[in-house]
Design a protein around this motif. Structure first.
Motif, PDB file in Angstrom:
ATOM      1  N   VAL B  55       3.910  -9.089  -5.387  1.00  0.00           N
ATOM      2  CA  VAL B  55       5.307  -8.700  -5.157  1.00  0.00           C
ATOM      3  C   VAL B  55       5.849  -7.847  -6.308  1.00  0.00           C
ATOM      4  N   VAL B  56       5.498  -8.211  -7.540  1.00  0.00           N
ATOM      5  CA  VAL B  56       6.148  -7.572  -8.688  1.00  0.00           C
ATOM      6  C   VAL B  56       5.280  -6.487  -9.317  1.00  0.00           C
ATOM      7  N   ARG B  57       4.038  -6.775  -9.532  1.00  0.00           N
ATOM      8  CA  ARG B  57       3.214  -5.868 -10.325  1.00  0.00           C
ATOM      9  C   ARG B  57       2.632  -4.717  -9.547  1.00  0.00           C
ATOM     10  N   ILE B  58       2.332  -4.936  -8.266  1.00  0.00           N
ATOM     11  CA  ILE B  58       1.749  -3.838  -7.488  1.00  0.00           C
ATOM     12  C   ILE B  58       2.891  -2.980  -6.954  1.00  0.00           C
ATOM     13  N   ASP B  59       2.743  -1.664  -7.137  1.00  0.00           N
ATOM     14  CA  ASP B  59       3.731  -0.731  -6.619  1.00  0.00           C
ATOM     15  C   ASP B  59       3.199  -0.211  -5.290  1.00  0.00           C
ATOM     16  N   TRP B  60       3.610  -0.843  -4.204  1.00  0.00           N
ATOM     17  CA  TRP B  60       3.072  -0.500  -2.890  1.00  0.00           C
ATOM     18  C   TRP B  60       3.467   0.913  -2.462  1.00  0.00           C
ATOM     19  N   SER B  61       4.666   1.344  -2.844  1.00  0.00           N
ATOM     20  CA  SER B  61       5.093   2.689  -2.444  1.00  0.00           C
ATOM     21  C   SER B  61       4.243   3.752  -3.133  1.00  0.00           C
ATOM     22  N   LYS B  62       3.849   3.498  -4.374  1.00  0.00           N
ATOM     23  CA  LYS B  62       2.994   4.445  -5.088  1.00  0.00           C
ATOM     24  C   LYS B  62       1.621   4.494  -4.429  1.00  0.00           C
ATOM     25  N   ARG B  63       1.102   3.318  -4.049  1.00  0.00           N
ATOM     26  CA  ARG B  63      -0.201   3.277  -3.392  1.00  0.00           C
ATOM     27  C   ARG B  63      -0.155   4.021  -2.072  1.00  0.00           C
ATOM     28  N   LYS B  64       0.954   3.861  -1.355  1.00  0.00           N
ATOM     29  CA  LYS B  64       1.099   4.542  -0.065  1.00  0.00           C
ATOM     30  C   LYS B  64       1.136   6.045  -0.284  1.00  0.00           C
ATOM     31  N   ARG B  65       1.833   6.495  -1.335  1.00  0.00           N
ATOM     32  CA  ARG B  65       1.902   7.940  -1.618  1.00  0.00           C
ATOM     33  C   ARG B  65       0.535   8.476  -2.001  1.00  0.00           C
TER      34      ARG B  65
END
Lengths: 136, 68
Positions: B55-65
């Motif tokens: 929830v906190v450490r992974i930046d899902w939006s960055k991974r999606k980009r």
């Protein structure tokens, strides 16, 4: 970002090129105008520069401010950690008593904690980002 | 309750305290709810660590980009 003073605006760098003779008359006129402008406006421009110049703090004062703030943050962290460990010792002791007295209650507590944490995080994910304190 | 049980309990208590402390300290820099993570880390393990990482450490939006 450097701020250009009034004086520096007047002192533009000229390109390094060969100047044709028909342009030399124009350049000398321009130099005369520049010299006249400088003689008239240099003093007021310098005064204006000094009046609008911001107080630039020294390196020592900035270092002192950072180190004092780090000290405050460090003491606040230790205070919070000691509070967490105090609360933690109560919680862990209570959980162990619950585990040894009734396994069902223990499982209920665990599932309830999981659900509550999930709900809080879900609710938090829908809220807008707020301003965070400088904690490090 | 024999000696082994006591040692296991002590070990579990130490693990929970360490987990909670780490979550609390890290959440102060990366999350708005350090006390939530710290208190949750006292009660369960290793679910709070896994959820914190997701929830906190992974930046899902960055991974999606990056995938796009």
């Amino acid at each position: 970002m450097s701020r250009r003073s009034g004086k520096s605006i007047l002192n533009n760098c000229k390109e390094d090129r060969q100047i044709p003779s028909h342009e030399q008359q124009g350049i000398s006129d321009e130099q005369e105008r520049e010299a006249l402008f400088q003689s008239l406006a240099e003093e007021p421009l310098n005064q204006w520069d000094h009046s609008i110049a911001p107080d630039i703090p020294s390196l020592e004062s900035i270092s002192q401010m950072i180190s004092s703030h780090k000290e405050v943050v460090r003491s606040r962290l230790w205070r919070d950690l000691l509070l967490l460990w105090g609360i933690g010792s109560f919680i862990i002791t209570g959980l162990m008593f619950v585990l040894y007295s009734s396994l069902q209650v223990f499982l209920f507590v665990q599932l309830g904690t999981l659900g509550a944490a999930g709900l809080i995080l879900l609710r938090a994910s829908f809220r807008k980002e707020g301003r965070r304190k400088w904690t490090h | 309750m024999d000696t082994l049980d006591i040692w296991i309990l002590v070990l579990v208590g130490i693990v929970l305290l360490c987990q909670s402390s780490w979550l609390f300290i890290d959440a102060r820099s990366h999350s708005r709810y350090p006390w939530l993570w710290g208190l949750w880390g006292l009660i369960q393990a290793p679910t709070p660590l896994i959820v914190y990482w997701l929830v906190v450490r992974i930046d899902w939006s960055k991974r999606k980009r990056e995938r796009e």
